[in-house]
Design a protein around this motif. Structure first.
Motif, PDB file in Angstrom:
ATOM      1  N   UNK A 187      -0.788  -4.396  -4.607  1.00  0.00           N
ATOM      2  CA  UNK A 187      -0.906  -3.093  -5.363  1.00  0.00           C
ATOM      3  C   UNK A 187       0.268  -2.437  -5.117  1.00  0.00           C
ATOM      4  N   UNK A 196      -2.206   4.755 -12.848  1.00  0.00           N
ATOM      5  CA  UNK A 196      -2.715   3.342 -12.263  1.00  0.00           C
ATOM      6  C   UNK A 196      -1.690   2.721 -11.611  1.00  0.00           C
ATOM      7  N   UNK A 197      -1.920   2.015 -10.430  1.00  0.00           N
ATOM      8  CA  UNK A 197      -1.110   1.218  -9.679  1.00  0.00           C
ATOM      9  C   UNK A 197      -0.638  -0.051 -10.531  1.00  0.00           C
ATOM     10  N   UNK A 199       0.543  -4.207  -9.998  1.00  0.00           N
ATOM     11  CA  UNK A 199      -0.042  -5.449  -9.307  1.00  0.00           C
ATOM     12  C   UNK A 199       1.029  -6.557  -9.516  1.00  0.00           C
TER      13      UNK A 199
END
Lengths: 445, 445
Positions: A187, A196-197, A199
């Motif tokens: 992440x 939002x992170x 990935x």
């Protein structure tokens, strides 16, 4: 007590293993570190002793009846832990015997020659079982530089000068020099606060120049180790690269500390350099600047303050894929010295066991990144490139903010002091492989 | 895939081991967890299966030729790891065979009876080797309550709903139920900002109610585990008490997380309850409140969302030294349920391996403290007494802010569902001993 120089350190002593006498290797007869090897064709693991560019099969020496009785059984083991756990008197006797056996005048030369193998012809393994691995944060210049990137107004944690800060690492991640390092997925921090992170492959893959402290004798659960006795629990030292993913780390580490940003790989050099070999290179614990508090009594021992530090010159070299393709040698990008550590290895051991934690033979402690006070001594890319904002340019013109796929990183350590033979640690080496599922083009932040 | 209820869960089935049929134990024939035991007189360790108040020697069953071929060798081992690492098909076959062998109508009763021992007459050992131990933070109510004590304006970390937060624990600290817990010494926070820390016995010793996830099959270094396959790596579950020293923790944990505040002891229950036994008690992953983000794709699997949660009723009991002297039974001070976990065990496994970290057979994951949304479900004393500011009064009038020397803490877990036999986890028990070098009067903050 830290060992004092004795006849085994005699700089004039030469070995019948010629390569040990040239100064071109890390392993003169005054060093004699232990490792774990097997024939490159496979087969059982044996304890080995590095001498020049050779490794001496210690099991073979034991089977020939040439070792002191107290260590003969442990010398035949297929792992290093039991040997390292022997009492210091036994280990000192073993060192003396090995020096005598490898001395230029030794009568045993004929019997021992068949037990030598070229180091570049054998497979080295993780030297100890590493049942547990803990990493400290004892490099104060690193702590300050890393802290300055996060909290510039207060770079050093309030507890820093009191607590030998450490955290538990991932034992299974510890691998021996030469094993590749796969770029981790993870992440990645959100682009904006509250977002939002991401990935994917880490784009900020870093190295950390550390030393490893290898534990010998353990302590029973619930029984702390007085600092004056801590040295008896230290079996030796190695080099350690605490590979770190800075983007994963920044996002994951609050509030419980680094986790996946560290546990993908930790590389150690294959040789355990003994406290006996390092005796001439012990120095006073880092001088505490005016105004710094004295260590709390449980961490304070006069002998440890006087000679608990380590004078080891450390360096980090890089060889990029392009350099390798061009046949170029690795170049030095960082130099430092283990004497910059704020806490001694004995203080780390005592602090670790102060709560009753049972340290075990073969356990590994990392010192934390050993940066020095100058810019050339910043011992991670995070520090060297100021969080990636000031890219470093290599001699061939390549630029690095963090590590790229194909980069090979090599740590070296060397002890030098007038009147004594120079000794070293061998190499701690790893090359970055592309992240799983990527075509190999790497990831850039 | 999580196992589904089958004929091995038939609530009407009875065993020829009478105590298994009474409902008075955690171990009816529908449970059959694995543990590691030896005769109380010593001798070799054997894998055992709990049935009623008895333990069945699995090595003996294997030697009698009564086990499926695929697991007979692992069943004879002196540790549990190889058995737990077998493929799920083999473990399911073993369970089916054991159910048949212990069924009330089994012909093998005469041959198996000599292989039974009373559970209270054997010594239980740490069930697996625990090469590595990691502790998660998946109890969102705990994270919020603990966070509120530190940063009331922002109790939940910004990454909480994205990252299954975890940290590496100390593998050597993991001990089996019944082993005592010595109060740790440690650095204690300064009385005022900038002051010197204290050093002495922790005055804020706490328990944490967790479950343990025991790993079976490992993954190769560098190879993540897809969340849809994560269940295949989970060999079972146990109870876990993550003993914590709150004063040491507060002072040491910035910036690298908990270290000595945790590593003095971690207690697990002796039985590994299998995913097969728990099949009837799987529930949907915790419903995410309106507005919570969906798990990132690498953590999202429909089957896991539908049935990856665990419906285990958990309780914490205390018996103080005074209660013990008065012959009083332990009293319940906390109840909770594992369904309050924000992340499923499969998500923990997948996240842990997402960076390529190699998980190994016998590794242990802690879930983190499993508090629930109500006051009775606050699953540590830190939360229950609001950081020690609201002492709890026991039925006998004793008052607790944190644990006192002589306090015995017992965790229990029980699964109940109409139409199914209730199963349980056995006990996770530990008693606080005085700190080293103290007379036994304990330490109070």
């Amino acid at each position: 007590m830290t060992a004092k120089p004795d006849s085994t350190h005699d700089a004039a002593r030469r070995s019948w293993v010629a390569s040990a006498n040239t100064g071109a290797t890390d392993f003169p007869i005054q060093n004699l570190p232990y490792g774990l090897f097997s024939e490159s064709t496979g087969g059982e693991r044996s304890i080995g002793v590095a001498i020049g560019d050779q490794v001496l099969n210690l099991r073979g020496v034991a089977e020939a009846g040439l070792l002191p009785e107290g260590c003969a059984a442990a010398a035949r083991a297929t792992l290093l832990d039991p040997l390292l756990a022997l009492p210091g008197t036994e280990l000192a006797a073993l060192r003396e015997r090995l020096v005598a056996l490898l001395d230029a005048g030794a009568e045993e030369r004929e019997r021992l020659s068949p037990l030598l193998r070229a180091q570049n012809g054998v497979t080295m393994h993780r030297p100890t079982s590493v049942g547990n691995y803990s990493d400290f944060y004892a490099g104060i210049h690193h702590a300050r530089a890393a802290g300055a990137l996060l909290t510039p107004e207060n770079p050093l944690p309030a507890n820093y000068k009191w607590v030998p800060i450490g955290y538990h690492g991932r034992a299974s991640s510890v691998q021996v020099s030469g094993a590749p390092v796969r770029r981790p997925l993870g992440q990645l921090p959100p682009a904006e606060v509250g977002g939002a992170p991401g990935y994917g492959p880490s784009g900020r893959l870093d190295l950390e120049l550390e030393m490893g402290v290898v534990l010998g004798r353990g302590n029973a659960r619930g029984e702390p180790v007085p600092v004056g006795q801590a040295a008896e629990h230290i079996a030796g030292f190695c080099l350690l690269n605490d590979w770190s993913s800075r983007d994963v780390q920044r996002w994951e580490m609050f509030p419980l500390g680094p986790f996946l940003s560290k546990s993908f790989a930790t590389t150690v050099s294959p040789w355990v350099v003994t406290p006996e070999a390092l005796a001439p290179f012990r120095v006073a614990a880092m001088a505490r600047p005016e105004g710094d508090p004295a260590p709390l009594p449980y961490l304070l021992d006069a002998a440890d303050q006087a000679a608990g530090g380590l004078d080891v010159r450390l360096s980090v070299l890089i060889r990029t894929a392009r350099m390798r393709a061009a046949g170029e040698e690795p170049v030095v990008i960082i130099t430092s010295n283990a004497r910059h550590l704020y806490w001694t290895p004995a203080q780390m051991v005592t602090h670790h066991a102060s709560n009753g934690c049972d340290l075990q033979p073969g356990d590994l402690l990392g010192t934390g990144t050993i940066s020095g006070p100058t810019e050339a001594e910043l011992s991670s890319l995070l520090e060297l490139t100021v969080g990636g904002t000031r890219p470093a340019t290599l001699p061939n013109g390549e630029v690095r903010r963090f590590l790229e796929d194909g980069d090979e990183i090599i740590l070296r350590g060397r002890c030098e002091r007038p009147g004594f033979a120079a000794i070293g640690f061998g190499e701690c080496r790893g090359t970055i492989l592309p992240a799983p599922g990527t075509a190999g083009e790497g990831a850039r932040a």
